[in-house]
Scaffold this motif. Structure first.
Motif, PDB file in Angstrom:
ATOM      1  N   SER A 174      -4.028   5.244  -7.102  1.00  0.00           N
ATOM      2  CA  SER A 174      -5.373   5.843  -7.011  1.00  0.00           C
ATOM      3  C   SER A 174      -5.876   5.853  -5.573  1.00  0.00           C
ATOM      4  CB  SER A 174      -6.351   5.063  -7.902  1.00  0.00           C
ATOM      5  OG  SER A 174      -5.931   5.059  -9.245  1.00  0.00           O
ATOM      6  N   ALA A 175      -5.691   4.726  -4.888  1.00  0.00           N
ATOM      7  CA  ALA A 175      -6.140   4.643  -3.499  1.00  0.00           C
ATOM      8  C   ALA A 175      -5.349   5.588  -2.602  1.00  0.00           C
ATOM      9  CB  ALA A 175      -6.007   3.204  -2.993  1.00  0.00           C
ATOM     10  N   TYR A 200     -18.489  -2.270   3.225  1.00  0.00           N
ATOM     11  CA  TYR A 200     -17.759  -3.019   4.248  1.00  0.00           C
ATOM     12  C   TYR A 200     -18.427  -4.345   4.561  1.00  0.00           C
ATOM     13  CZ  TYR A 200     -14.466   0.680   5.250  1.00  0.00           C
ATOM     14  OH  TYR A 200     -13.457   1.587   5.147  1.00  0.00           O
ATOM     15  N   VAL A 201     -19.748  -4.372   4.527  1.00  0.00           N
ATOM     16  CA  VAL A 201     -20.454  -5.637   4.765  1.00  0.00           C
ATOM     17  C   VAL A 201     -20.064  -6.663   3.704  1.00  0.00           C
ATOM     18  CG1 VAL A 201     -22.718  -6.742   4.732  1.00  0.00           C
ATOM     19  CG2 VAL A 201     -22.392  -4.622   6.008  1.00  0.00           C
ATOM     20  N   LEU A 202     -20.084  -6.238   2.439  1.00  0.00           N
ATOM     21  CA  LEU A 202     -19.751  -7.164   1.349  1.00  0.00           C
ATOM     22  C   LEU A 202     -18.282  -7.563   1.391  1.00  0.00           C
ATOM     23  CD1 LEU A 202     -21.748  -5.493  -1.579  1.00  0.00           C
ATOM     24  CD2 LEU A 202     -22.412  -7.445  -0.177  1.00  0.00           C
ATOM     25  N   ALA A 203     -17.392  -6.596   1.671  1.00  0.00           N
ATOM     26  CA  ALA A 203     -15.966  -6.895   1.722  1.00  0.00           C
ATOM     27  C   ALA A 203     -15.634  -7.837   2.872  1.00  0.00           C
ATOM     28  CB  ALA A 203     -15.165  -5.594   1.857  1.00  0.00           C
ATOM     29  N   VAL A 252      -8.975  -4.961  -8.633  1.00  0.00           N
ATOM     30  CA  VAL A 252      -8.165  -5.103  -7.424  1.00  0.00           C
ATOM     31  C   VAL A 252      -8.201  -3.869  -6.533  1.00  0.00           C
ATOM     32  CG1 VAL A 252      -6.612  -6.742  -8.546  1.00  0.00           C
ATOM     33  CG2 VAL A 252      -6.015  -4.320  -8.539  1.00  0.00           C
ATOM     34  N   PHE A 253      -8.801  -2.770  -7.018  1.00  0.00           N
ATOM     35  CA  PHE A 253      -8.956  -1.602  -6.146  1.00  0.00           C
ATOM     36  C   PHE A 253      -9.729  -1.980  -4.887  1.00  0.00           C
ATOM     37  CE2 PHE A 253     -10.977   2.281  -4.618  1.00  0.00           C
ATOM     38  CZ  PHE A 253      -9.910   3.174  -4.636  1.00  0.00           C
ATOM     39  N   ILE A 273      -9.470  -0.891  -0.116  1.00  0.00           N
ATOM     40  CA  ILE A 273     -10.447  -0.161   0.690  1.00  0.00           C
ATOM     41  C   ILE A 273     -10.097  -0.299   2.163  1.00  0.00           C
ATOM     42  CG2 ILE A 273     -12.267  -0.433  -1.018  1.00  0.00           C
ATOM     43  CD1 ILE A 273     -13.480  -2.591   0.782  1.00  0.00           C
ATOM     44  N   GLY A 274     -10.371   0.743   2.909  1.00  0.00           N
ATOM     45  CA  GLY A 274     -10.066   0.735   4.331  1.00  0.00           C
ATOM     46  C   GLY A 274      -9.594   2.069   4.855  1.00  0.00           C
TER      47      GLY A 274
END
Length: 302
Positions: A103-104, A148-151, A254-255, A259-260
Motif C-alpha cells: 500500500s505504501a 511527523y510531529v507525532l511520529a 504498522v502502516f 511514512i516518509g
C-alpha cells in the motif's frame, strides 16, 4: 532597463502599520480568491524562478534511499512490531507488513511521478495545489506536519527509553514529571540536535544520516543472523490467533512504519538528476524497508 525600487521591511514584513492594517482588512477576500485557486506547472516554475533562490543540487539516488531508509527503519523495528503482533495480528503480523508495504509503495509511486514532473521543494503542498487548489494543499500539509510531529516524538521517546535501558537504568531515567505531563528531556534534546545539523548543510545532514542508518542496518543484520539461528518455528502457531481481520488491523497499525515517502519527495529540488534519482531512491528505500520489517517480524514471532 526597467527601474527597480527597494523597500525597507520591518520585522513584521510590512513597511508600516497602515500597510499591515490594510493587509488584515484584505485577508477575507484574499482567502476566498485563493482558496480554490489551482496553479499550473508553468506558473509554479515561474514563481520559483522569480524568487531568485536556488537550492544546491548535491544529492543522488543513494542519499534519497538512505534518507528514506533512516526514516522508516525505526518505528517499525523498535516500536510497532511487538505491539501490533500482541494486540492485533499475532504471528500473522508478517503478512500485515507485506500488505502495508505494498500500500505504501503504491502511494510512493505517485509521489515519485509528481517529484519527477515537478522537481521543486514543497512536496505534497505543490502537488495538491496543482490539482485541488491552495486551501486543500494547506489543509493536507498541516495534517502531514502533525503526523511527523507525532511520529518523531514516538521514535525519540523510544530511543530515550532504550538508551536508558542500555546503560542499566530504568526506561524513565531521562524523564521527569511536570504537573500532569511527563517530559523527556533527552528525546527533546535529540530532536533539537538533529534540527541543528540539518540547518547547517543538506549534504552534511545526509552524510550524517548515512552513517547513523548504515550503523543501524549493520546492527539489525547481526540481530537477524543471531536470532534466526536460535529461532523456533513452533512459536508461529497458531498463525492467525485474531483471524483474517487481525491481519488487516495489524496492517493499518504498522502502516505508520512506512511514512516518509512524502517527506523524501521534497528533496527533488536538491537532487542532481530528479528524473532518475528521485524514483529510484524512493522505490529503493521502500523495498529495503519492507524486507527489513518483514524479516524482523518473522524473527520476533519465532
Amino acid at each position: 532597463m526597467a527601474e527597480t525600487t527597494s523597500r525597507r521591511y520591518g520585522w513584521s514584513g510590512f513597511t508600516n502599520t497602515a500597510e499591515w492594517a490594510q493587509s488584515l482588512r484584505d485577508t477575507p477576500s484574499l482567502l476566498v480568491n485563493r482558496a480554490g485557486y489551482v496553479k499550473d506547472g508553468d506558473s509554479q516554475s515561474l514563481e520559483k524562478a522569480a524568487a531568485g533562490s536556488e537550492m544546491k543540487k548535491v544529492l543522488n539516488w543513494f542519499h534519497v534511499a538512505m534518507l528514506g531508509t533512516g526514516m522508516i527503519v525505526g518505528a517499525g523495528v523498535f516500536v510497532s512490531t511487538g505491539v501490533a503482533a500482541q494486540e492485533a495480528a499475532g504471528p500473522a503480523i508478517v503478512i500485515s507488513f507485506i500488505i502495508a508495504g505494498i500500500s505504501a509503495l503504491l502511494s510512493a509511486l505517485c509521489y515519485s511521478e509528481f517529484a519527477t514532473q515537478y522537481p521543486l521543494a514543497g512536496g505534497a503542498y505543490n502537488y495538491i495545489s496543482l490539482t485541488m487548489g491552495e486551501l486543500a494543499a494547506w489543509l493536507v500539509v498541516t495534517t502531514l506536519v502533525l503526523e511527523y510531529v507525532l511520529a518523531n516524538a514516538a521514535v525519540a521517546r523510544s530511543f530515550s527509553a532504550y538508551f536508558a535501558t542500555l546503560i542499566g537504568q530504568p526506561s524513565s531515567f531521562f524523564t521527569f514529571a511536570y504537573k500532569a505531563y511527563t517530559v523527556d528531556f533527552m528525546a527533546a534534546g535529540l530532536m533539537i540536535l538533529c534540527c541543528i545539523i540539518l540547518m547547517f548543510s543538506t549534504a552534511g545532514g545526509s552524510w550524517f544520516n548515512i552513517v547513523i542508518t548504515g550503523s543501524q542496518l549493520v546492527v539489525i543484520l547481526i540481530i537477524l543472523i543471531a536470532g534466526f539461528v536460535k529461532s523456533d518455528t513452533a512459536n508461529l502457531r497458531p498463525f492467525l490467533p485474531y483471524g483474517v481481520s487481525g491481519i488487516f488491523n495489524g496492517a493499518a497499525f504498522v502502516f505508520f512504519s512506512f511514512i516518509g515517502f512524502d517527506c523524501v519527495s521534497t528533496l527533488a529540488e536538491e537532487v542532481k538528476n530528479p528524473a532518475v534519482d528521485t524514483p529510484v531512491g524512493i522505490v529503493g528505500y521502500h523495498l529495503c524497508g519492507a524486507h527489513i520489517h518483514t524479516h524482523v517480524a518473522v524473527l520476533g514471532e519465532s
